[in-house]
Scaffold this motif. Structure first.
Motif, PDB file in Angstrom:
ATOM      1  N   MET A  84       1.152  -1.277   0.039  1.00  0.00           N
ATOM      2  CA  MET A  84       0.676   0.006  -0.058  1.00  0.00           C
ATOM      3  C   MET A  84       0.832   1.148   0.017  1.00  0.00           C
ATOM      4  O   MET A  84       0.371   2.589  -0.229  1.00  0.00           O
TER       5      MET A  84
ATOM      6  N   PHE B 139      -5.710  -2.888  -0.936  1.00  0.00           N
ATOM      7  CA  PHE B 139      -6.517  -3.671   0.812  1.00  0.00           C
ATOM      8  C   PHE B 139      -8.117  -4.742   0.829  1.00  0.00           C
ATOM      9  O   PHE B 139      -8.056  -5.237   1.328  1.00  0.00           O
TER      10      PHE B 139
ATOM     11  N   SER C 280      -8.476  -8.068   2.620  1.00  0.00           N
ATOM     12  CA  SER C 280      -9.250  -8.588   3.262  1.00  0.00           C
ATOM     13  C   SER C 280     -10.219 -10.001   3.305  1.00  0.00           C
ATOM     14  O   SER C 280     -11.086  -9.720   3.788  1.00  0.00           O
TER      15      SER C 280
ATOM     16  N   MET D  86      -9.778  -5.894  10.808  1.00  0.00           N
ATOM     17  CA  MET D  86      -8.910  -4.949  10.254  1.00  0.00           C
ATOM     18  C   MET D  86      -9.009  -4.168  10.769  1.00  0.00           C
ATOM     19  O   MET D  86      -9.100  -2.789  10.169  1.00  0.00           O
TER      20      MET D  86
ATOM     21  N   TRP E  36      -3.827  -0.745   7.915  1.00  0.00           N
ATOM     22  CA  TRP E  36      -4.776  -1.076   7.260  1.00  0.00           C
ATOM     23  C   TRP E  36      -4.976   0.318   7.024  1.00  0.00           C
ATOM     24  O   TRP E  36      -5.485   0.841   6.193  1.00  0.00           O
ATOM     25  N   SER E  37      -5.854   1.387   7.976  1.00  0.00           N
ATOM     26  CA  SER E  37      -6.630   2.276   7.721  1.00  0.00           C
ATOM     27  C   SER E  37      -6.062   3.320   7.678  1.00  0.00           C
ATOM     28  O   SER E  37      -6.476   3.901   6.111  1.00  0.00           O
TER      29      SER E  37
ATOM     30  N   VAL F 248      -5.065   3.897   3.670  1.00  0.00           N
ATOM     31  CA  VAL F 248      -6.383   3.760   2.628  1.00  0.00           C
ATOM     32  C   VAL F 248      -6.589   5.214   2.972  1.00  0.00           C
ATOM     33  O   VAL F 248      -7.628   6.080   2.053  1.00  0.00           O
TER      34      VAL F 248
END
Length: 408
Positions: free
Chosen positions: A170, A360, A364, A370, A375-376, A379
């Motif tokens: 990412m 992502f 998932s 998550m 992860w967050s 994004v």
């Protein structure tokens, strides 16, 4: 811009930097809270970090949490819902106010911090990987949880090789985006890209490698990237040297990833067989009670395999029932809508958002809950770029606007 938030973004993947591994509260989380406090004291909190889609985002999140709550009330340990709900709320509801809705320059600074933090972590990881020869037990004691796994997969401070691979996958689109935007020089871009790519190979994660390749391809096509000739020539020369000298890829990568790619057989990738068994187990539970879940964190308790399914969609369905699944899907729809809304306006931004989001979405389908910030943060940061040009009203700005209208 509060400096704690810059540092918090840079350290968002350093999950082992916390007082207790039993509690997901890291140094990055503490810095985010300090930064949010500073923003609030200066009346700089945005009203709608995700713009017009903010109500849909919050509604979907509420539906997901409600489904998990109802299922957990009849479970053996209903208190687990409160813990997980707080984690999800912090990761997906609170953090957007610190990251998004503050303008493009703010988001770009945070993107540079994300890249710097990841490159520093991975460069240190590579150094340890090539120099640390002690046993796995010693590595865990000295370096932390799964900095180096038992089969020498690189997890660094992300505490897991797969999670580290996801963070790298990412981050790579951000490197290219910043380079295209003129906020990262070509030499720095190549160094950052090389460090992250080497670390990606050392994670030996098939999901991370494939999602990174797909994400970069999406960004390249949408943004229309054309690398300088000397860069293309350098990459070709490097590939030629590798092929002629017999330079080998990491042994673990060959076993877990390269074989599956070469033979076109995904069953040879990593722990594919074990994950399929967990999926079958989850489906059997869903068939028994498709509308009512078993409660948060109860799948691992009642599962025959004593482990949660590594698939976010199935895990939410099993633990929270159909309502929770619909809430989770609603959140993903909002993310996709934000990504698609940028296609006509800014193709570089659209490429970034879609590249990060695709990674992502792929993970998932290969991960349990998550709510970890690695992860967050990427994004949300990509979405912040998408809404970077929009006007954000803070409480003070709204009050000033209303007062001017009254005076008029």
């Amino acid at each position: 811009m509060p400096r704690p938030i810059i540092l918090a973004v840079a350290l968002s993947s350093y999950l082992s930097w916390r007082p207790s591994l039993d509690i997901m509260f890291t140094l990055s989380d503490l810095l985010f809270l300090l930064g949010l406090g500073l923003l609030a004291s200066r009346h700089r909190l945005p009203l709608q970090p995700f713009g017009a889609l903010q109500p849909a985002w919050l509604m979907s999140f509420t539906v997901m949490m409600a489904g998990l709550l109802v299922a957990s009330l009849g479970a053996r340990d209903p208190s687990r819902w409160l813990i997980v709900a707080m984690q999800y709320a912090f990761a997906w509801v609170v953090l957007p106010f610190a990251i998004a809705g503050h303008g493009r320059a703010y988001a770009t600074t945070l993107a540079r911090a994300l890249v710097a933090g990841m490159v520093a972590m991975e460069a240190f990881g590579i150094l340890i990987y090539v120099s640390f020869q002690a046993s796995f037990e010693v590595a865990r004691k000295v370096l932390g949880l799964d900095f180096l796994s038992g089969n020498r997969r690189l997890g660094v401070f992300a505490t897991d090789a797969n999670w580290n691979g996801a963070a790298i996958a990412m981050t790579l689109p951000f490197v290219l985006f910043l380079w295209r935007a003129g906020r990262l020089r070509t030499a720095a871009m190549l160094v950052a890209f090389a460090v992250l790519l080497v670390s990606l190979l050392l994670t030996a994660s098939f999901t991370a490698f494939s999602s990174a390749a797909i994400g970069l391809a999406i960004f390249g096509v949408i943004a229309g990237i054309r690398l300088p000739r000397w860069v293309v020539g350098g990459l070709f020369a490097a590939a030629l040297v590798v092929s002629q000298t017999g330079l080998m890829l990491p042994e673990t990568f060959n076993k877990r990833v390269a074989g599956a790619i070469e033979n076109g057989d995904i069953s040879e990738a990593g722990t594919f067989t074990g994950r399929v068994a967990l999926i079958d187990d989850a489906w059997s539970m869903i068939e028994q009670h498709p509308f009512s879940g078993v409660g948060v964190d109860q799948h691992r308790v009642i599962s025959k395999l004593k482990a949660p399914v590594h698939n976010m969609y199935l895990l939410v369905w099993v633990e929270g029932g159909l309502v929770a699944l619909l809430g989770w899907l609603g959140m993903l729809v909002v993310l996709v809508m934000v990504a698609l809304s940028t296609l006509r306006r800014e193709r570089d931004v659209a490429g970034l958002v879609l590249a990060v989001l695709v990674t992502f979405l792929i993970f998932s389908a290969a991960s349990p809950h998550m709510y970890a910030r690695l992860w967050s943060v990427p994004v949300i940061l990509s979405l912040a770029m998408a809404h970077g040009g929009a006007v954000r009203r803070t409480p003070r700005a709204v009050a000033a606007l209303l007062s001017r209208r009254v005076e008029a």
